[in-house]
Structures are given as C-alpha cells and as structure tokens.
Scaffold this active site. Structure first.
Site, short mmCIF file in Angstrom:
data_model
loop_
_atom_site.label_atom_id
_atom_site.label_comp_id
_atom_site.label_asym_id
_atom_site.label_seq_id
_atom_site.Cartn_x
_atom_site.Cartn_y
_atom_site.Cartn_z
N THR A 63 23.86 4.05 25.34
CA THR A 63 24.58 3.55 26.52
C THR A 63 26.07 3.80 26.38
O THR A 63 26.73 4.30 27.29
CB THR A 63 24.29 2.05 26.72
OG1 THR A 63 22.91 1.91 27.04
CG2 THR A 63 25.12 1.48 27.85
N ALA B 258 19.82 6.44 17.37
CA ALA B 258 18.94 6.23 16.21
C ALA B 258 17.70 5.41 16.54
O ALA B 258 16.69 5.50 15.85
CB ALA B 258 19.73 5.54 15.09
N HIS B 259 17.78 4.60 17.59
CA HIS B 259 16.69 3.64 17.84
C HIS B 259 15.37 4.30 18.25
O HIS B 259 14.33 3.68 18.18
CB HIS B 259 17.12 2.60 18.88
CG HIS B 259 17.19 3.13 20.28
ND1 HIS B 259 18.25 3.87 20.74
CD2 HIS B 259 16.32 3.04 21.30
CE1 HIS B 259 18.03 4.20 21.99
NE2 HIS B 259 16.87 3.72 22.36
N CYS C 250 6.90 -5.22 39.66
CA CYS C 250 6.58 -6.57 39.22
C CYS C 250 6.93 -6.79 37.76
O CYS C 250 7.19 -7.89 37.32
CB CYS C 250 5.10 -6.85 39.41
SG CYS C 250 4.66 -6.90 41.13
#
Lengths: 389, 211
Positions: A76, A203-204, A325
């Site tokens: 991000t 890295a995640h 939903c």
C-alpha cells in the site's frame, strides 16, 4: 486448532516460513540497533550491513541495482509513494492512467489525486481481465506523466503484458509503474531487460513478514518524499528502517524456487479441472493460461459467496469471495464487474489462492466440500430452477 | 473470535425449515434481486374460510442472515391469519433469531416485505382488495419502497435515489440519481420496471438516468 484448517487465502497474506522467522530473530534480540553510519558503533554498522545485504538480495532478484530499491511498510505504501511521489513532483498537475481493476491502494490513490486536481484516466479490461492496449494508446495525452498497470490482478490473477506496455511507454517517454504484489517471485521480472520505472513488491505474499515492502525506482526517476522526518532510504522514506523486516523479506525471496512455482501451478490447474468436472454451472474468472500460478477464481452460479465461505469455514476451509455480503461495505467486487460480469457473478465468486503449505490432498478435500456446499445452497436458491429465473 | 451471527442464525442457516415451493400457490412474492446479492421467494397457501396461512414455503439466494430470516418468517407466519401475519415486523423476525448484525438488518426487512407482498398478491387474486386504485405518485412510491438501492442496502426512496416520478397517459417515468454507466444502473432499472409494470393502469415504465 489452526492445524486442521486448510488455508486458501494466500493472496491476502501467507503464513510466515520458520526459516524467515529464524533469520529475523537476531535483529530483535542481538543486533537490534538502528542502521548507523560507518563512523558509529559496531552494532549499528552491522545492522546497516544487514539492511544493505537484504536490499541487495531483493533488488538482485529483479535485475536491479541495490540503490534502486526503497524499503516501505508494504504494498500500500509503495503504491502511494509511486503514484503520489511521481505526480507531486511535477511543476504542473499532470495526467495519470490506471486500469479499472487495480488494487484499492492504486485505485484510491488515483481518486485522491483526481480530487486534488490531477487528470486521471481509467482503462477498461476485457472479459479475461486484460487491459485494452489500444485504449491505453488513445488515452495518452501531451501531459501524461505516469501509467500504473498491475502485473497481475489480486482477485482473478490475470497477468498483464507489462513488457509490451513498458516498451511502448518507454518510447513515448512516459513513466511506467507496475504493482507486482501478486507476481513478485512467482513470475520473473527483469528490469535490466524491460524498461519499467517503478515496481511495487511485498513480503506478505511470499511467506515473509508483514509490514515490509519495497518500491523499485529506476535510477534517475524523480519522486517526491511523502512523509517528513529523517533522511533514511536515500531521503525518500523517513522513519527508522525495519531491519528485521528487510532481513526476513530477503530470506523469503531466497526461499522461493522454480519448483515451488510449478507445483503451485499444478495445484491451481488441478482445482480448476476438478471443479469444472464435478460442479455444474461454474465460470472461471480470468484467463485459463494467462494467470498467476497461485490463483483460481470461480463463480458458482445461483448461490451467494458469503454463504459458501461460511459453510466452508465451518468445515475448516478458509477462502474469500467477491460477494458484497462478505465485505463490510456491501459492495460487490469491482474486478468481476470490471471484466463485464454481472452482480450475480460477483456475488457467487470464490477465490482460492495457494501457497507453499498446500497439498494435492487439500485440493481434493476442498473440491469435495465445495461441491456439497454449493449443491445444498442450490437446493434453497430460487435461481437457476426450471420455470424460474 | 466469535461469529457475528447468533447461534440461532447459524442453526437456521445450516438447517432451514420450509424450503421449496407450493403447487398452485394462493399467493407468491419475490423480493430483492440477484444484483443486490439477496433475494427471497415465498409461496402461500391460504384457507379461504379462516383466512389463515395454511402452508408457506421459501427459497433464498443470499447470505446466512438472508437464509435464516427467510426461514424464520415462514415459521412465524404459518397458522396465523393473513391480517395477523401482516403485522409481523422485521424487528420481531430479527429478535426471533436472537438478533442480527446491524449491517444485515436489511435481510429481515426483505423477508418481511416478501411476506407482505405474498399476502397482497393473494388478496389481489382473490378480490379482497377493495377497488382498483389508480396509480398516483403516492402509489408508485409505495411500490418503489420495495426496490433496493444496492449501494446502501436500503430502498431507493429512503436513499434519495429517485429524483422524480411522472405519470402521463399510462406512461410512468422515474428519474434516478445514477449515471447510466454506473455499475448498478441496469439492475436498479430492471427492479423499478418489475415493480411498476404490473400496475393495471400503466402501459410503459421509463427509467431515466442522471444526465
């Protein structure tokens, strides 16, 4: 408890590899200093070395020079830094192009820039999720500064032809950024061969730690620093360096192999084939071939995704859906709508994403469960029945 | 971490009651739409002498709370007179399930609306509606309350999506505050048409988008 869970939401985040954690630990307990200059104390000098070694490993893996990688807190931040960093650095407010199906960290950054008076164009994609190259060409204006097109999509896994885009933009002297969060280490990128100017990596998604990412910035590309503070990261990203994170990130990069990527591809194809064989009325979202090795995204018609995920959760499977939903905002996936899918297709879409820890047996188990769950829900559904809609 | 749903919602989600259709139903209703991601269908059988709901079946396309509210509403309505069944509120249905997460209350509203619509359908078919009321702006608004604004999960009137309604020579024109290329534009249009086209004195429904 988590031992019995079959986790297939690896594009959200992956489980950290023990080897990564082992590599990180010394930088919390032994050599925990900040990176200092070479004239300071030993601990700090060694910490600095560890940081630079990590930078080397990661930049090397995409054919970049070490000084071309900026460490950030994750994808991000990298996307924000790439888009705002470039656009804010111009004398006049210029023009930015992004695709319709970017991750929110690109899309919402573009929207912020638009509100601030920058010109932004959004390129549409075809039914497989590929951008319309002709539309991209047409959208280019005299003041186009930057184009940001993801390497692969976060939901449907469609790969873009970034080499072709990069070559074209390079010739036009327009900067090109790609968000490679979901392809980094899975699909090769070589910046010594392809003229990409900025690349977001994280890295995640590769069994590394959370809270660490990077932005590749080709030498000579100018960006504006977004956060005020110290002079870290070549004076482009303030704040003490996340050295344990960087070390873990580099370790995660080292652990990915070609064999692993082919194995993921096999799991993906096995799941798609099995679902298509055993469940009626399904649609594969995205391209069959041009997709990342770890992603399968399938719509189960006449049923709704939150119900599917909840049933699967009760049986020990973790997957995600593009259904409204499922989200807090009650908005259907902009990606499925972007590829021309209707709302019913978005609501019934399930994303399965694989990792190092998944097996063929996991696929067999989940296909069995999905088949049962979908059939049960179709029994209740008013859709898809004879004499009905 | 516990589920946002009550045990009772989960129980009904896993084992819904009264699923299906009724052959030759006395009243039917279909509320919501696949576009909104939730839809409830009800079939009624009414005893003409006692005006009691003899049998009621549902089908649901939607999330766990949609399935659970669809199911609970059939149990609450079964055996009641149609007048008593009309009095069931969405809050009562939600309470009966041990409460719903706030963001899912619209599922209960949808289920209750479906029940009222199915009863209205029965009444219309059995000549129980006093006289045919002509379609006025107010009548149209009443019908449009059953069209969901998918952006908010509330109806199109409450959320000011409907800008203007005009009725002239059996043509009703509804102007909505949506751009034509908005992701929900065609879904909202279809829903509006579906609700107004059955009016006996309307020949055409026109939906206009924001310029």
């Amino acid at each position: 408890m988590s031992k019995d869970i079959v986790y297939l939401d690896n594009s959200a985040v992956t489980r950290i590899d023990e080897k990564v954690l082992d590599a990180i630990k010394p930088y919390y307990f032994d050599d925990y200093a900040v990176a200092t200059s070479e004239f300071a104390y030993t601990m700090g000098i060694e910490a600095k070395e560890a940081l630079e070694n990590a930078r080397n490993t990661i930049s090397d893996s995409i054919g970049a020079k070490s000084e071309e990688l900026i460490f950030t807190s994750g994808a991000t931040e990298s996307n924000n830094l790439a888009l705002k960093g470039v656009m804010y650095n111009q004398d006049k407010k210029g023009h930015l192009i992004v695709s319709d199906i970017e991750n929110f960290s690109v899309l919402n950054t573009a929207k912020t820039l638009e509100r601030e008076g920058y010109e932004v164009s959004y390129i549409s994609v075809d039914e497989k999720g590929k951008i319309d190259f002709e539309e991209l060409k047409e959208e280019i204006r005299a003041n186009t500064i930057l184009v940001s097109i993801q390497h692969a999509n976060q939901e449907i896994g469609t790969l873009q032809d970034i080499n072709k885009i990069a070559e074209y933009l390079h010739e036009k002297d327009i900067l090109f950024h790609t968000d490679a969060t979901h392809t980094f280490q899975r699909i090769p990128i070589d910046v010594s061969k392809t003229p990409i100017d900025l690349i977001t990596v994280a890295a995640h998604t590769i069994h590394g730690p959370r809270g660490i990412g990077g932005l590749y910035k080709r030498k000579g590309v100018k960006i504006k620093k977004l956060m005020d503070g110290g002079f870290q990261e070549n004076n482009l990203r303030a704040g003490i360096e996340n050295i344990p994170g960087a070390v873990g990130f580099a370790k995660a990069v080292e652990l990915i192999t070609e064999e692993e990527n082919s194995r993921l591809k096999e799991l993906r194809d096995y799941l798609i084939d099995k679902v298509e064989e055993e469940v009626e009325d399904v649609t594969l979202n995205g391209s069959r071939e041009d997709r990342i090795p770890q992603n399968a995204n399938i719509t189960f018609h006449y049923v709704e995704g939150e119900s599917i995920t909840l049933h699967l959760d009760m049986r020990g499977f973790a997957v995600s859906t593009g259904s409204a939903c499922f989200s807090k905002s009650l908005e259907a996936s902009h990606v499925i709508l972007g590829i021309g899918g209707d709302h019913e297709r978005a609501h019934g879409s399930i994303r399965f994403t694989f990792s190092r820890y998944n097996t063929k047996e996991d696929v067999e188990k989940i296909v069995e469960a999905v088949k049962d769950v979908v059939n049960n829900l179709r029994e209740i559904s008013p859709l898809g029945k004879k004499g009905s809609e | 971490m516990s589920s946002p749903y009550s045990d009772k919602v989960i129980e009904y989600f896993q084992n819904p009651k009264n699923v299906g259709e009724i052959e030759n139903p006395d009243g039917i209703a279909k509320e919501g739409s696949p576009a909104c991601g939730d839809m409830v269908q009800l079939h009624l059988k009414v005893d003409e002498d006692t005006q009691k709901i003899e049998d009621i079946k549902f089908r649901s396309y939607g999330c766990a709370s949609n399935i659970a509210t669809g199911s609970i509403i059939t149990e609450m309505a079964k055996g009641r007179s149609i007048d008593k069944a009309k009095e069931i509120t969405w809050q009562q249905a939600a309470d009966e399930l041990g409460g719903l997460p706030a963001v899912k209350n619209h599922c209960s509203v949808l289920a209750v609306d479906a029940l009222k619509e199915a009863i209205r359908d029965y009444e219309e078919k059995h000549g129980l509606v006093e006289e045919q009321v002509s379609t006025t702006i107010e009548v149209a608004k009443e019908r449009l309350k059953h069209v969901m604004n998918p952006i908010h999960g509330l109806d199109v009137l409450k959320t000011n999506l409907v800008e203007d309604i005009e009725i002239k020579d059996k043509v009703i024109t509804v102007t909505v505050d949506l751009a034509e290329d908005h992701q929900f534009a065609s879904a909202v249009k279809e829903d509006i048409k579906e609700k107004l086209e059955p009016r006996w004195d309307i020949e055409e429904v026109v939906v206009k988008y924001r310029e």
